[in-house]
Design an enzyme around this catalytic site. Structure first.
Site, PDB file in Angstrom:
ATOM      1  N   GLU A 162      31.572  70.350  57.904  1.00 17.51           N
ATOM      2  CA  GLU A 162      30.302  71.079  57.931  1.00 17.51           C
ATOM      3  C   GLU A 162      29.267  70.360  58.802  1.00 17.51           C
ATOM      4  OE1 GLU A 162      30.515  74.009  56.960  1.00 17.51           O
ATOM      5  OE2 GLU A 162      32.302  73.860  55.692  1.00 17.51           O
ATOM      6  N   HIS A 185      29.882  71.393  62.327  1.00 21.15           N
ATOM      7  CA  HIS A 185      29.175  72.665  62.625  1.00 21.15           C
ATOM      8  C   HIS A 185      27.699  72.394  62.923  1.00 21.15           C
ATOM      9  CE1 HIS A 185      32.086  75.776  61.759  1.00 21.15           C
ATOM     10  NE2 HIS A 185      32.321  75.365  60.537  1.00 21.15           N
TER      11      HIS A 185
END
Lengths: 500, 500
Positions: free
Chosen positions: A265, A268
């Site tokens: 994450e 990202h």
């Protein structure tokens, strides 16, 4: 006031509504009490309808047209030209979907999600299947509104991966599948046993939380413009480059999920946190496609986060958090354990080698559902047959089979392939980065990623949506996306891990 | 479709936008990274402008008018009649404020808040004072848009306390001030020393968090429709009766803040959680005024939460969380310590007796600022003089003086008096409840509040905004709001605590 400024004002309004929707969605997964479900679906539906109607109004179209004329001949790579180029295409596509469709599909999504949660909890596919039918109808309707030349799936895919063709992806996946299944067989035949029991011990959640913050910072995630929360299904949400949030999950008896979900994450998040500040508040301050976004998360999770060099440098620090659990574990052992190949029923727990097979399975089923060669009631069987064929295992229940992912409640048809595209992009980008700046590899051997981050920022992150994924991959790697870099990467890596 | 349903559809849309604003605001205080500040102000500004413009459109006016005609003669207490009655008044008032004013004031609020935070941090009033000037200008502008008969302050006050008159409140406060200063002097002359050092010890935050959840549940807060978070300045936020959130704060060296902030905010939350389910999604599913809302929080925090009976029952449980800190503390001692009268520089830390003086001070300064008898640069002096006069103490810095509250960044002029009104309402309601059902007092002596909650639900909570605060206080207590019940309550209580 210039026409361009008038256009910006309108688009900012639309963007502010969309950001509110993102917070409502993030909040639903992170904070909202169970009782809030129905009201929240209503709120998101209203905001979706309003922002769609504001965006697709005739007036917005005129503002785009006037600004385009005003800026005629401006440099292709400028923010202004890129924004107009993006909006012309995006606006036309959004206009194809009526407000009524947006409202109806948002409502059905909300109800389908509730049904999916109940179906999972009771392990009863029949609770979800009527909603899957509705979702497929919505997907089919959407592909008709948007239109397509060759394949109705193109229309759905293009929402997430603008410009991609289903036929190209099918060819890519067929080639990847052939090579990866071959490599997977070699690994299985090797019959090597990797001992990863040390990962499955008690790791206090409090310390995992502290370590997650540490490791996210270490790869460059900026907490001054970020927030780390807990979610059952980790995801990331970007409101602007100044507020990019990540979530992770903690298993007190298994260390890997929190580390790799956090790296994923944060990967990202690095994309949007590093977008050119000049793009802030415009719709260009985002990842240019879901596949490119996934390339950044998989790059940090796997190419960096499951590399030997990274853990040579990072294991001593990890041991300080968990001395009792890890004092006897060497970095070679750690590296092998986190790269153990083992067929898994659950996509998000799959190793790097078998992961793409999970995606290809879903891609095939989605297409069959959409072209009606597969009926909704036969999904479990189609799923299990492919699991058996691809990985040699079969789910004992629906929860670990076709009910594991949330995507089919979200009219997210067309999204799954971007997960595998992300892996292919990541390997191709990494090859290009290393050939452009070989110091990147030396640094990674020492657990450092400064040069890699610099390269990613300069070649990918800063551009946001100024260029399409296709443009970026050509600019950066000199050719179109291929499966070859990933197969080379995986072959080299698993030869090392398994001594092939 | 009926006209009433068409009206509901429109109002639901407006409400969904307002709820999104509430989540954006809640999130800003609870989760948002510092970098997100500017973008968030933009988002809230856009949504505020859109919801205001949708609500105040001619079309909404017509929908109210048509629905009103359609429902002509319907029962006054019905949901439909109450909603029309509320909307007619509220719509007319909202129409008086132009969209442009809403957008401009939201933007200034955002920037004033940032300046206030910096001014507090640097303890430099001059950083904030230019913004306070802007905020006063906005408040004055608002009172002109809204209009007033006697006092420009009426227009501001009525946003939070519909129908209240400044002159009435001034009279109430003058009477309360006289009686309370007298009582305060008696307590001071008593020269009794209450030992509250046991509250000032190390109390691990983790355990305080668990206890906060316990105590909120104990007074009836429903976590299935609620969420408890941490905030520097505790507050509560209601999206609907199914999602009512509270925040509290923790001081590892002082037990009181978390307990009493939790009881206070849970008291607010009980109001909206117990609104009639038939009102869900309408604007009636809310507290009817800020003062009435505050009456519920102060009732739980003080009348229940600082009573002897409550702690007779609850102290053994609290000791289980903190055995080392509290095993030697008896409930009489605990009761006295949490009711110790001590002049405090900080409003939110003030005891029950001196609290109202903090509010009256702000009420007086706000009026002087608004009618220009006090200049912005003289606020610190005016503040300190009143602190000296009312409580005999003087702030050593701005942070503990006129920079302590966020309200003057929020164009929240007119809000402060509702805090003191809350205390007066609470005492008057509690007297009425006990005279209606004397078992309430017996139960409270045993630490139980079931009958009290039942009474509050039936007489206040369930109605939401169906009736005005004035109607409720008449219905429930048979007369208008007065300071007398509070003075009786405080006199009895502090006579007991201090043996007067």
């Amino acid at each position: 006031m210039t026409k361009y400024q008038l256009l910006l004002d309108r688009i900012n309004e639309v963007q502010d509504l969309r950001k509110a929707i993102r917070i409502l969605t993030w909040d639903r997964e992170v904070n909202m009490p169970p009782g809030g479900e129905l009201d929240r679906t209503n709120q998101i539906t209203t905001l979706n309808r309003l922002s769609h109607s504001l965006y697709t109004s005739d007036e917005t179209g005129k503002l785009i047209e006037y600004a385009d004329k005003e800026l005629n001949g401006i440099d292709y790579a400028s923010t202004e030209a890129s924004l107009i180029r993006f909006l012309k295409q995006d606006y036309q596509q959004a206009r194809l979907l009526p407000d009524e469709y947006i409202a109806r599909s948002t409502l059905i999504n909300g109800r389908a999600t509730a049904a999916w949660k109940e179906a999972r909890q009771k392990d009863d596919y029949s609770i979800f299947s009527p909603w899957l039918k509705e979702v497929i109808e919505l997907a089919r309707e959407k592909s008709e509104y948007i239109g397509f030349q060759d394949d109705p799936y193109d229309a759905l895919l293009n929402v997430y991966e603008p410009g991609a063709k289903t036929s190209d992806i099918r060819a890519l996946f067929e080639a990847a599948k052939r090579d990866l299944i071959h490599l997977y067989r070699l690994v299985r035949e090797r019959k090597a046993t990797i001992d990863d029991r040390f990962l499955h011990q008690h790791y206090p959640v409090k310390l995992q939380k502290e370590y997650s913050r540490y490791i996210a910072s270490t790869i460059g995630y900026d907490f001054n413009r970020g927030h780390l929360a807990t979610a059952i299904h980790p995801f990331s949400t970007s409101l602007s480059r100044n507020d990019v949030r990540i979530t992770t999950r903690y298993n007190s008896e298994y260390l890997s999920p929190s580390i790799f979900a956090t790296l994923h994450e944060a990967g990202h998040a690095l994309y949007v946190q590093n977008v050119d500040p000049g793009l802030t508040r415009t719709p260009l301050a985002m990842e240019t496609s879901a596949g490119l976004d996934e390339s950044q998360s998989r790059l940090m999770e796997n190419i960096v986060g499951r590399s030997l060099g990274f853990w040579k440098a990072q294991l001593p620090k990890l041991r300080k958090y968990f001395p009792a659990q890890l004092s006897e574990v060497g970095f070679e052992q750690f590296y092998k354990a986190i790269n153990k190949v083992q067929p898994s029923l659950i996509r998000v727990e799959a190793d790097e080698l078998t992961y793409n097979m999970h995606v290809i399975l879903r891609f095939e089923i989605e297409q069959a559902l959409l072209n009606q060669s597969l009926a909704v009631q036969d999904v479990p069987q189609a799923w299990n047959e492919r699991m058996k064929k691809f990985l040699g295992i079969e789910p004992p229940d629906f929860r670990q089979g076709c009910l594991q992912d949330i995507h089919w409640t979200l009219v997210g048809f067309g999204y799954f392939p971007t997960y595998a595209l992300g892996n292919l992009y990541a390997a191709q980008f990494f090859e290009a980065a290393c050939s452009h700046d070989p110091v990147i590899l030396d640094e990674l051997e020492e657990g450092k990623i400064d040069r890699l981050l610099e390269w990613l920022r300069a070649n990918i992150h800063q551009h946001g949506r100024k260029f399409t994924a296709e443009e970026i991959v050509h600019q950066v790697t000199g050719g179109p996306l291929s499966h070859e870099a990933f197969v080379r990467y995986a072959t080299t890596k698993f030869a090392k891990v398994y001594g092939l």
